[in-house]
Design a protein around this motif. Structure first.
Motif, PDB file in Angstrom:
ATOM      1  N   ASP B 114     -45.021 -60.576 -33.096  1.00 24.27           N
ATOM      2  CA  ASP B 114     -44.274 -61.655 -33.008  1.00 24.27           C
ATOM      3  C   ASP B 114     -43.767 -61.884 -31.599  1.00 24.27           C
ATOM      4  OD1 ASP B 114     -43.676 -61.638 -35.686  1.00 24.27           O
ATOM      5  OD2 ASP B 114     -41.863 -60.759 -35.912  1.00 24.27           O
ATOM      6  N   PHE B 115     -43.411 -60.917 -30.695  1.00 22.22           N
ATOM      7  CA  PHE B 115     -43.408 -61.532 -29.180  1.00 22.22           C
ATOM      8  C   PHE B 115     -44.427 -62.004 -28.630  1.00 22.22           C
ATOM      9  CE2 PHE B 115     -38.901 -60.689 -27.986  1.00 22.22           C
ATOM     10  CZ  PHE B 115     -38.447 -60.168 -29.314  1.00 22.22           C
ATOM     11  N   LEU B 116     -45.844 -61.397 -28.979  1.00 21.93           N
ATOM     12  CA  LEU B 116     -46.926 -61.921 -28.338  1.00 21.93           C
ATOM     13  C   LEU B 116     -47.271 -63.432 -28.687  1.00 21.93           C
ATOM     14  CD1 LEU B 116     -50.415 -59.976 -28.444  1.00 21.93           C
ATOM     15  CD2 LEU B 116     -50.400 -62.391 -29.128  1.00 21.93           C
ATOM     16  N   LYS B 117     -46.969 -63.719 -30.006  1.00 22.02           N
ATOM     17  CA  LYS B 117     -46.827 -65.409 -30.444  1.00 22.02           C
ATOM     18  C   LYS B 117     -46.097 -66.187 -29.751  1.00 22.02           C
ATOM     19  CE  LYS B 117     -49.161 -66.407 -34.021  1.00 22.02           C
ATOM     20  NZ  LYS B 117     -50.320 -66.832 -33.940  1.00 22.02           N
ATOM     21  N   THR B 118     -44.918 -65.776 -29.172  1.00 18.50           N
ATOM     22  CA  THR B 118     -44.043 -66.746 -28.620  1.00 18.50           C
ATOM     23  C   THR B 118     -43.885 -66.444 -26.968  1.00 18.50           C
ATOM     24  OG1 THR B 118     -42.306 -65.207 -28.729  1.00 18.50           O
ATOM     25  CG2 THR B 118     -42.545 -67.043 -30.240  1.00 18.50           C
ATOM     26  N   ASN B 119     -44.469 -65.308 -26.394  1.00 17.99           N
ATOM     27  CA  ASN B 119     -44.360 -65.024 -25.099  1.00 17.99           C
ATOM     28  C   ASN B 119     -45.736 -64.990 -24.388  1.00 17.99           C
ATOM     29  OD1 ASN B 119     -41.503 -65.011 -25.606  1.00 17.99           O
ATOM     30  ND2 ASN B 119     -41.355 -63.068 -24.675  1.00 17.99           N
ATOM     31  N   ALA B 120     -46.656 -64.451 -24.961  1.00 19.65           N
ATOM     32  CA  ALA B 120     -47.854 -64.190 -23.960  1.00 19.65           C
ATOM     33  C   ALA B 120     -48.502 -65.681 -23.757  1.00 19.65           C
ATOM     34  CB  ALA B 120     -48.992 -63.341 -24.822  1.00 19.65           C
ATOM     35  N   PRO B 121     -48.924 -65.933 -22.276  1.00 17.18           N
ATOM     36  CA  PRO B 121     -49.505 -67.063 -22.001  1.00 17.18           C
ATOM     37  C   PRO B 121     -50.826 -67.330 -22.427  1.00 17.18           C
ATOM     38  CG  PRO B 121     -49.170 -65.890 -20.095  1.00 17.18           C
ATOM     39  CD  PRO B 121     -48.636 -64.868 -21.242  1.00 17.18           C
ATOM     40  N   PHE B 122     -51.115 -67.731 -23.692  1.00 13.69           N
ATOM     41  CA  PHE B 122     -52.366 -68.099 -24.143  1.00 13.69           C
ATOM     42  C   PHE B 122     -51.974 -69.381 -24.714  1.00 13.69           C
ATOM     43  CE2 PHE B 122     -52.732 -63.515 -24.451  1.00 13.69           C
ATOM     44  CZ  PHE B 122     -54.054 -63.244 -23.753  1.00 13.69           C
ATOM     45  N   TRP B 123     -53.243 -70.380 -24.917  1.00  8.73           N
ATOM     46  CA  TRP B 123     -53.161 -71.681 -25.461  1.00  8.73           C
ATOM     47  C   TRP B 123     -54.625 -71.967 -26.076  1.00  8.73           C
ATOM     48  CZ3 TRP B 123     -51.840 -70.717 -20.313  1.00  8.73           C
ATOM     49  CH2 TRP B 123     -50.387 -70.836 -20.307  1.00  8.73           C
ATOM     50  N   LYS B 124     -54.499 -72.209 -27.415  1.00  7.62           N
ATOM     51  CA  LYS B 124     -55.572 -72.488 -28.166  1.00  7.62           C
ATOM     52  C   LYS B 124     -55.890 -74.021 -28.355  1.00  7.62           C
ATOM     53  CE  LYS B 124     -54.861 -68.746 -31.529  1.00  7.62           C
ATOM     54  NZ  LYS B 124     -53.981 -68.348 -32.560  1.00  7.62           N
ATOM     55  N   LYS B 125     -57.175 -74.344 -27.910  1.00  8.12           N
ATOM     56  CA  LYS B 125     -57.414 -75.770 -28.306  1.00  8.12           C
ATOM     57  C   LYS B 125     -58.700 -75.668 -29.315  1.00  8.12           C
ATOM     58  CE  LYS B 125     -58.719 -79.847 -25.449  1.00  8.12           C
ATOM     59  NZ  LYS B 125     -59.098 -80.206 -24.046  1.00  8.12           N
ATOM     60  N   GLU B 126     -58.598 -76.283 -30.416  1.00  7.72           N
ATOM     61  CA  GLU B 126     -59.432 -76.437 -31.453  1.00  7.72           C
ATOM     62  C   GLU B 126     -60.880 -77.588 -31.257  1.00  7.72           C
ATOM     63  OE1 GLU B 126     -56.890 -74.494 -35.097  1.00  7.72           O
ATOM     64  OE2 GLU B 126     -57.079 -76.907 -34.900  1.00  7.72           O
ATOM     65  N   THR B 127     -61.899 -77.282 -31.502  1.00 12.12           N
ATOM     66  CA  THR B 127     -62.883 -78.515 -31.536  1.00 12.12           C
ATOM     67  C   THR B 127     -63.312 -78.524 -32.870  1.00 12.12           C
ATOM     68  OG1 THR B 127     -63.343 -77.993 -29.336  1.00 12.12           O
ATOM     69  CG2 THR B 127     -65.170 -79.032 -30.643  1.00 12.12           C
ATOM     70  N   THR B 128     -63.157 -79.761 -33.266  1.00 15.33           N
ATOM     71  CA  THR B 128     -63.939 -80.251 -34.708  1.00 15.33           C
ATOM     72  C   THR B 128     -64.658 -81.329 -34.605  1.00 15.33           C
ATOM     73  OG1 THR B 128     -62.141 -81.901 -35.386  1.00 15.33           O
ATOM     74  CG2 THR B 128     -61.714 -79.560 -35.862  1.00 15.33           C
ATOM     75  N   SER B 129     -65.532 -81.682 -35.524  1.00 12.82           N
ATOM     76  CA  SER B 129     -66.115 -82.891 -35.395  1.00 12.82           C
ATOM     77  C   SER B 129     -65.623 -84.155 -34.843  1.00 12.82           C
ATOM     78  CB  SER B 129     -67.001 -83.341 -36.797  1.00 12.82           C
ATOM     79  OG  SER B 129     -65.986 -83.585 -37.771  1.00 12.82           O
TER      80      SER B 129
END
Lengths: 83, 150
Positions: B114-129
């Motif tokens: 729960d804390f990782l999801k809101t505090n760890a500085p990661f950002w996801k970028k999704e690539t689709t067609s």
């Protein structure tokens, strides 16, 4: 001071970091944001709504009223999405 | 017990990680693991790129693990988070907690995620067609933190 940008904010501003001298009237992160907004239209747009901007001072999460000094590393990024 | 934290490009082997956590330890009665993986919600996801804040990420994960250790009697704690380009089905994150009894291990793993999801500085970028798009943060993740308020 070292300013870092990540993810969508990095893309909006078009750079991942910049080094600036702290103006005398910049005492908090909020003051710094106001200063950075004057750099370019991209800076202004990326940092316009602080609702969607998270802040870290020296690699620790911080709020806009956090004091800043000339030796600090200040990072701006969107809400995190890891895990 | 010192939590072991890694932020890495490479995949991990959950069996190896659990075995390493148990080496020379006989006070562990429960091991809980969580693995987060890249999902494709029928949108034609081709890849996902994870950006992070290298100077901060490990430190933030260590702060979260330390907090968990203060709340529950943990005998072992392992966190691995990957970054870079990942594909549907790939592993993203591993959390392992070990304790004498299962409830502490379950609760600590839940807390860390729960804390990782809101505090760890990661950002996801999704690539689709249709192109690439940053993943929006989820309000439910913020709400999940409320149950841990002391």
């Amino acid at each position: 001071m070292q300013i870092l940008y990540f993810a969508s904010i990095r893309e909006q501003i078009g750079k991942s970091e910049e080094t600036i001298s702290k103006p005398d009237d910049v005492e908090t992160v909020a003051d710094l944001v106001a200063h950075l907004r004057s750099f370019s239209e991209d800076h202004h747009n990326a940092l316009e709504s602080m609702m969607f901007v998270r802040i870290a001072v020296n690699q620790v999460h911080a709020q806009a009223d956090h004091p800043v000094s000339d030796t600090d590393e200040i990072a701006f990024f969107p809400p995190v999405t890891g895990g | 017990m010192q939590p072991q934290i890694s932020v890495q490009l490479d995949d991990f082997d959950i069996g190896n990680e659990i075995n390493q956590l148990k080496v020379d330890k006989h006070d562990i009665g429960a091991v809980v693991s969580f693995v987060g993986t890249v999902r494709d919600l029928a949108d034609g996801l081709t890849s996902m790129t994870l950006e992070h804040y290298p100077a901060m990420t490990e430190a933030e994960l260590a702060r979260i693990a330390k907090e968990a250790k203060e709340r529950w009697p943990l005998e072992g704690c392992r966190i691995i988070h990957r970054f870079g380009e990942l594909f549907p089905g790939d592993n993203i994150v591993l959390v392992i907690t070990a304790s004498a009894h299962r409830q502490a291990a379950f609760d600590a793993a839940n807390f860390i995620m729960d804390f990782l999801k809101t505090n760890a500085p990661f950002w996801k970028k999704e690539t689709t067609s249709r192109g690439a798009k940053w993943v929006d943060a989820n309000d439910a993740d913020d709400k999940a933190l409320e149950r841990w308020q002391k």
